[in-house]
Design an enzyme around this catalytic site. Structure first.
Site, mmCIF file in Angstrom:
data_model
loop_
_atom_site.group_PDB
_atom_site.id
_atom_site.type_symbol
_atom_site.label_atom_id
_atom_site.label_comp_id
_atom_site.label_asym_id
_atom_site.label_seq_id
_atom_site.Cartn_x
_atom_site.Cartn_y
_atom_site.Cartn_z
ATOM 1 C CB SER A 22 19.494 -2.464 -3.708
ATOM 2 O OG SER A 22 20.396 -2.403 -2.635
ATOM 3 C CB THR A 153 -8.049 31.265 -25.484
ATOM 4 O OG1 THR A 153 -9.062 31.717 -26.374
ATOM 5 C CG2 THR A 153 -7.261 32.474 -24.961
ATOM 6 C CG HIS A 154 -10.954 27.904 -25.746
ATOM 7 N ND1 HIS A 154 -11.409 27.245 -24.630
ATOM 8 C CD2 HIS A 154 -11.122 29.235 -25.485
ATOM 9 C CE1 HIS A 154 -11.850 28.127 -23.742
ATOM 10 N NE2 HIS A 154 -11.682 29.350 -24.234
ATOM 11 C CB SER A 275 9.383 8.468 -42.988
ATOM 12 O OG SER A 275 8.731 7.315 -43.486
ATOM 13 C CE LYS A 281 5.875 11.883 -41.997
ATOM 14 N NZ LYS A 281 4.905 12.760 -41.360
ATOM 15 C CG ASN A 283 8.539 12.176 -39.250
ATOM 16 O OD1 ASN A 283 7.661 12.806 -39.847
ATOM 17 N ND2 ASN A 283 8.817 10.916 -39.482
ATOM 18 C CD GLU A 288 6.251 13.143 -32.949
ATOM 19 O OE1 GLU A 288 5.121 13.099 -33.427
ATOM 20 O OE2 GLU A 288 7.211 12.521 -33.445
ATOM 21 C CE1 TYR A 315 15.710 1.367 4.565
ATOM 22 C CE2 TYR A 315 15.439 -0.821 5.529
ATOM 23 C CZ TYR A 315 15.743 -0.018 4.443
ATOM 24 O OH TYR A 315 16.068 -0.590 3.252
ATOM 25 C CD GLN A 320 16.833 -2.791 -1.750
ATOM 26 O OE1 GLN A 320 17.621 -2.887 -0.832
ATOM 27 N NE2 GLN A 320 16.454 -3.832 -2.483
#
Ligand code: ARG
Length: 457
Positions: A22, A153-154, A275, A281, A283, A288, A315, A320
């Site tokens: 690990s 709403t919606h 872009s 553009k 963006n 995002e 354990y 791990q």
């Protein structure tokens, strides 16, 4: 060198070793591992299990190891895990005395301790960053108490509200996130060291002392539970998931608000990208990404809950698998909170566009129904009359604000000239003085309530 090679005749197969190790990821916890060992060793010295001189030599060497890793002089490599690496290095530096460190301890209670220290630090970091984000939100809100915008709403215009009301909504969400983390911290901040491999230890150790040295509030009460409990990981990742869900939601709004159709905000140049083919553009990549980063944290929560399901006491090596999700989540949450706070403090709001949009979609229809209801008409009936008025508007290409008093009166004699102002967005906003509402004074109260709550964190 392995910590356990005594009873083996041959070395671990190279592929199995790669699979088992690990170190490639738990190196992230080297500071926690050294801190845990220093506290354990100090306690062993205080309890007379090793001599004070031995304890002093071990602690000094451990401090040196941490300092050398910090400055890059010591490279973490060639060990099964971070615990083996630190112990091997300790023995390399001070010889046989170093071999006494692991008295009355197992890697099982050691790793549980390290991870609790790590999660505790992750929580403290996130709470600090949440405070900064909430402060940025309410600072912007204080200037936008009179900025009308539509509430949806919606995803359809529903009623007028203000930008401050919207900002304060997110401030409340992130405030709950901070409070949730602080509550979770209480269950994280308990010391498992002293649980040994599983059935504790026969040495007369002082667990309370180790706990005190590491800033834990107490010690775990059952050693089988102590080494195998990862509830604190599940809980932390659930808290982190909730933060990322909120980050995702606010950024979804920023993404479509930045589009030409909405134009509610202008993206700061320094927080947006272009872009490679479309020269025009600009963006919302940052927003995002902030919306999308939620996925990996949800993934970490799904992974640990799946790993823990059905695990017998105590354990098991499956555990791990608890670490990488935690490490990645800490980084994701911290970076996302910092970037979002920066965005919130820099984004430009197009107040006029928002205000114009606030009255669109017949969003003051509820106001009109409330008007009739306050003149004595039962609300259900007022709803029907206003519905017919909206239909009249749609069929005649008008807004509620463009109707004449005669057009109102044609549907109900209860309408008087004051209806003409009642159906304006400002009136709708001003009337909503109830706790939680969008009236400017009430929003100010909400902002102050968040400020006061921040001080208690
Ligand atoms: N690397 C291990 C882990 O992360 C440390 C504990 C090892 N214990 C053991 N019994 N093999 O869980």
């Amino acid at each position: 060198m392995k910590l356990w090679s005594g009873r083996f005749k041959t070395e671990l197969d190279a592929l199995a070793e790669e699979f088992n190790d690990s170190l490639p990821f738990d190196r992230e916890m080297y500071r926690e591992d050294v801190a845990g060992s220093v506290a354990h060793c100090t306690m062993l010295g205080e309890c007379g299990i090793i001599s004070k001189a031995e304890a002093g030599a071990i602690c000094a060497a451990l401090d040196g190891i941490r300092a050398d890793i910090d400055c890059g002089k010591l490279i973490i490599a060639d060990a099964e895990d971070i615990h083996s690496f630190v112990e091997n290095e300790l023995v390399r530096r001070i010889g046989d005395t170093g071999k006494k460190l692991h008295t009355a301890r197992s890697r099982n209670d050691q790793v549980a301790t390290d991870l609790r220290l790590y999660v505790r630090a992750a929580i403290d970091e996130a709470v600090g960053l949440l405070k900064a984000l909430i402060t940025a939100l309410i600072e912007r809100a204080a200037d936008e108490r009179d900025t009308a915008m539509p509430a949806y709403t919606h995803m359809q215009k529903a009623q007028p509200t203000t930008l401050a009301h919207w900002l304060s909504a997110y401030a409340n969400m992130f405030l709950r996130d901070a409070q949730r983390l602080i509550d979770c911290r209480k269950r994280v901040n308990v010391l498992p060291l002293g649980s040994g491999a599983c059935a504790s230890t026969g040495f007369p150790i002082d667990r309370e002392l180790t706990a005190k040295l590491l800033g834990f509030d107490g010690v775990t009460q059952n050693s089988l539970d102590g080494v195998s409990d990862r509830d604190f990981v599940v809980e932390y990742l659930a808290c982190a998931t909730q933060i990322m869900l909120h980050i995702s939601r606010i950024n979804e709004e920023f993404v479509y608000w930045s589009g030409e159709e909405f134009s509610f905000i202008r993206l700061p140049d320094e927080l947006s990208t272009g872009s490679s083919i479309m020269p025009q553009k600009k963006n919302p990549d940052v927003n995002e990404l902030l919306r999308g980063k939620c996925g990996r944290v949800v993934g970490a929560l799904a992974a640990i809950t799946t790993v823990m399901k059905g695990l017998p006491l105590a354990y098991n090596k499956d555990m791990q698998e608890d670490k990488e999700g935690v490490f990645d989540t800490r980084k994701t949450v911290s970076l996302s909170l910092r970037v979002l706070a920066l965005f919130v403090s820099r984004v430009e709001f197009n107040r006029d566009t928002m205000a114009k949009a606030a009255e669109g979609g017949h969003s003051c229809a509820t106001e009109c129904a409330d008007y009739l209801a306050s003149k004595g008409m039962p609300f259900r009936e007022a709803h029907g009359v206003t519905g017919r008025l909206v239909l009249y508007c749609i069929e005649n290409g008008k807004t509620l604000q463009q109707l004449t008093l005669d057009e109102f009166k044609a549907l109900s004699p209860l309408f008087e000239s004051d209806v003409l102002t009642a159906v304006r967005a400002e009136s709708a906003i001003a009337r909503r003085k109830v706790t939680g509402g969008c009236a400017p004074r009430e929003t100010e109260r909400q902002i102050n309530a968040v400020k006061r709550a921040l001080e208690t964190l």
